[in-house]
Write an enzyme that holds these catalytic residues in place. Structure first.
Site, mmCIF file in Angstrom:
data_model
loop_
_atom_site.group_PDB
_atom_site.id
_atom_site.type_symbol
_atom_site.label_atom_id
_atom_site.label_comp_id
_atom_site.label_asym_id
_atom_site.label_seq_id
_atom_site.Cartn_x
_atom_site.Cartn_y
_atom_site.Cartn_z
ATOM 1 N N TYR A 187 0.774 -0.972 0.030
ATOM 2 C CA TYR A 187 -0.113 -0.020 -0.239
ATOM 3 C C TYR A 187 0.695 1.120 -0.276
ATOM 4 C CZ TYR A 187 -3.710 3.470 2.090
ATOM 5 O OH TYR A 187 -3.766 4.146 1.890
ATOM 6 N N LYS A 197 1.044 3.953 -3.032
ATOM 7 C CA LYS A 197 0.968 5.774 -2.604
ATOM 8 C C LYS A 197 1.653 6.091 -2.847
ATOM 9 C CE LYS A 197 -3.626 5.377 -0.913
ATOM 10 N NZ LYS A 197 -4.881 5.489 -2.360
HETATM 11 N N1 LIG Z 1 -9.567 6.103 5.745
HETATM 12 C C1 LIG Z 1 -8.834 6.759 6.073
HETATM 13 O O1 LIG Z 1 -7.775 7.027 6.714
HETATM 14 C C2 LIG Z 1 -7.263 6.937 3.895
HETATM 15 C C3 LIG Z 1 -5.818 7.424 5.046
HETATM 16 C C4 LIG Z 1 -5.161 7.334 3.969
HETATM 17 C C5 LIG Z 1 -5.843 6.845 2.192
HETATM 18 N N2 LIG Z 1 -7.196 6.397 2.497
HETATM 19 C C6 LIG Z 1 -7.586 6.860 1.274
HETATM 20 O O2 LIG Z 1 -8.633 7.206 0.809
HETATM 21 C C7 LIG Z 1 -9.444 6.511 -0.589
HETATM 22 C C8 LIG Z 1 -10.602 6.141 -0.389
HETATM 23 O O3 LIG Z 1 -10.751 5.005 1.031
HETATM 24 P P1 LIG Z 1 -12.079 5.045 1.737
HETATM 25 O O4 LIG Z 1 -11.080 5.061 3.426
HETATM 26 O O5 LIG Z 1 -13.130 5.810 1.448
HETATM 27 O O6 LIG Z 1 -12.411 3.232 1.358
HETATM 28 P P2 LIG Z 1 -13.156 2.511 1.019
HETATM 29 O O7 LIG Z 1 -13.291 1.255 1.897
HETATM 30 O O8 LIG Z 1 -14.465 3.255 1.854
HETATM 31 O O9 LIG Z 1 -13.782 3.074 -0.362
HETATM 32 C C9 LIG Z 1 -13.095 2.958 -1.369
HETATM 33 C C10 LIG Z 1 -14.154 2.579 -2.126
HETATM 34 O O10 LIG Z 1 -13.069 2.137 -3.619
HETATM 35 C C11 LIG Z 1 -13.548 1.258 -4.155
HETATM 36 N N3 LIG Z 1 -13.350 0.437 -5.214
HETATM 37 C C12 LIG Z 1 -11.448 0.032 -4.841
HETATM 38 N N4 LIG Z 1 -11.530 -0.752 -5.587
HETATM 39 C C13 LIG Z 1 -12.036 -0.379 -7.112
HETATM 40 C C14 LIG Z 1 -11.742 -0.181 -8.572
HETATM 41 N N5 LIG Z 1 -10.877 -1.433 -8.465
HETATM 42 N N6 LIG Z 1 -12.771 -0.157 -9.509
HETATM 43 C C15 LIG Z 1 -13.254 1.008 -8.473
HETATM 44 N N7 LIG Z 1 -14.175 0.881 -7.238
HETATM 45 C C16 LIG Z 1 -13.021 0.417 -6.360
HETATM 46 C C17 LIG Z 1 -14.733 0.575 -3.587
HETATM 47 O O11 LIG Z 1 -15.201 -0.164 -4.306
HETATM 48 C C18 LIG Z 1 -15.285 1.640 -2.246
HETATM 49 O O12 LIG Z 1 -17.011 1.995 -2.308
HETATM 50 C C19 LIG Z 1 -8.195 5.013 -0.748
HETATM 51 O O13 LIG Z 1 -7.574 5.536 -2.128
HETATM 52 C C20 LIG Z 1 -8.037 5.043 1.056
HETATM 53 O O14 LIG Z 1 -6.124 3.924 0.451
HETATM 54 C C21 LIG Z 1 -8.201 7.156 3.417
#
Ligand SMILES: NC(=O)c1ccc[n+]([C@@H]2O[C@H](COP(=O)([O-])OP(=O)(O)OC[C@H]3O[C@@H](n4cnc5c(N)ncnc54)[C@H](O)[C@@H]3O)[C@@H](O)[C@H]2O)c1
Length: 299
Positions: A170, A174
């Site tokens: 990851y 990233k």
């Molecule tokens: N939540 C946090 O604190 C946090 C921190 C750092 C980075 N992120 C990043 O933010 C982004 C959103 O994360 P989140 O926390 O909302 O997670 P989440 O799991 O709630 O949402 C992610 C969404 O992406 C969709 N998805 C996954 N693979 C896919 C694909 N190949 N094609 C299309 N859609 C796809 C999933 O169905 C899901 O609805 C991600 O890239 C995650 O790595 C989140």
């Protein structure tokens, strides 16, 4: 006039979590939105159209315009079709928010080939593929003599920028996205395209249960705080901001400053000659920033 009036956005992974909040915020401020979501589990298994459908109807209920797209963003052809869908449906595309993501954490020695491949594919290729096809669309518009402001917002992570253990797949993906953002910002500026990246901190299914949170900490981890920054960066008002990486959550927004040149020494051709000086410049260099108490915990 609304902040994003007349602009069309693609938000990937917009069925839940951060992407959902971004799609709704963009629509509330006047953008037409392509709501992309594969509907997979947090680890990337399965597919379900329901989350994206629900976000589309939520936007429509608010009086906004949205269409569903259920492509896997790491599929090259599907990413091209998604860009075409935005243009065919709404007449143009100005905003791309690459947010879709999955997580498969494991210590390096135990990480399987599939855990490496799936996470790097969804994040890295899943950002590059939509970006490549959107950039080609913008290039054609620009070469046709049009002037416009296009904005791409990519998603990086503290895990990458501050090197969290247990996340080599990851974090590598990233970190690649953060650098891809800066390279592409330099390449695409001449076509009127800006790129920035956000390292969000939010309470979603990806982070739920990681640690015990107070009510205030939960409140400050609502995705809407980050959606505000996404909407501003997506707007023409942000046209002076390009090639930057931001940290964002309910406790504030900050600019992450990049790798910097540090202390240097003269090069040599004999490895037995450099030890003393090399150890000295390492001692003088600032340590790498880490996910430690000061940088990680809430204010
Ligand atoms: N939540 C946090 O604190 C946090 C921190 C750092 C980075 N992120 C990043 O933010 C982004 C959103 O994360 P989140 O926390 O909302 O997670 P989440 O799991 O709630 O949402 C992610 C969404 O992406 C969709 N998805 C996954 N693979 C896919 C694909 N190949 N094609 C299309 N859609 C796809 C999933 O169905 C899901 O609805 C991600 O890239 C995650 O790595 C989140």
């Amino acid at each position: 006039m609304a902040l994003l009036e007349g602009r069309t956005a693609i938000v990937t992974g917009a069925g839940r979590g951060l992407g959902r909040a971004y799609a709704i915020m963009l629509a509330k401020h006047g953008a037409n939105v392509v709501v992309n979501d594969l509907g997979s589990s947090a680890a990337g298994d399965g597919a379900d159209t329901t989350p994206a459908e629900e976000v589309v109807s939520e936007i429509e209920k608010l009086g906004g315009k949205a269409v569903i797209n259920t492509a896997d963003v790491s599929n090259w052809q599907a990413a091209q079709d998604m860009v075409a869908q935005a243009v065919d449906t709404f007449g143009s595309l100005e905003i791309l928010v690459n947010n879709a993501g999955i997580i498969r954490d494991r210590m390096l020695v135990n990480m399987s080939e599939d855990e490496w491949d799936s996470v790097t594919r969804v994040h890295l290729k899943g950002t590059f593929a939509p970006l490549h096809h959107a950039a080609n669309y913008w290039r054609v518009r620009s070469k046709g003599g049009e002037t416009f402001d296009a904005s791409v917002i990519n998603t990086t992570s503290h895990s990458a920028l501050f090197a969290n253990i247990g996340q080599t797949n990851y974090a590598a993906a990233k970190a690649g996205i953060a650098t891809m953002t800066v390279v592409a910002a330099r390449e695409l500026a001449r076509f009127g395209v800006r790129l920035n990246a956000i390292a969000p901190r939010a309470q979603t299914r990806m982070t739920e249960g990681l640690r015990q949170l107070t009510e205030e900490q939960v409140r400050r981890r609502q995705p809407e705080w980050i959606a505000t920054l996404v909407a501003y960066l997506a707007s023409e008002d942000a046209k002076a901001i390009n090639g930057r990486v931001f940290e964002a959550w309910g406790f504030g927004y900050s600019v992450i400053e990049s790798w910097q040149h540090g202390p240097r020494m003269d090069a040599a051709l004999d490895p037995t000659e450099i030890g003393e000086e090399l150890n000295k410049i390492v001692r003088f260099a600032r340590p790498n920033a880490g996910i430690d108490r000061d940088s990680w915990l809430d204010p």
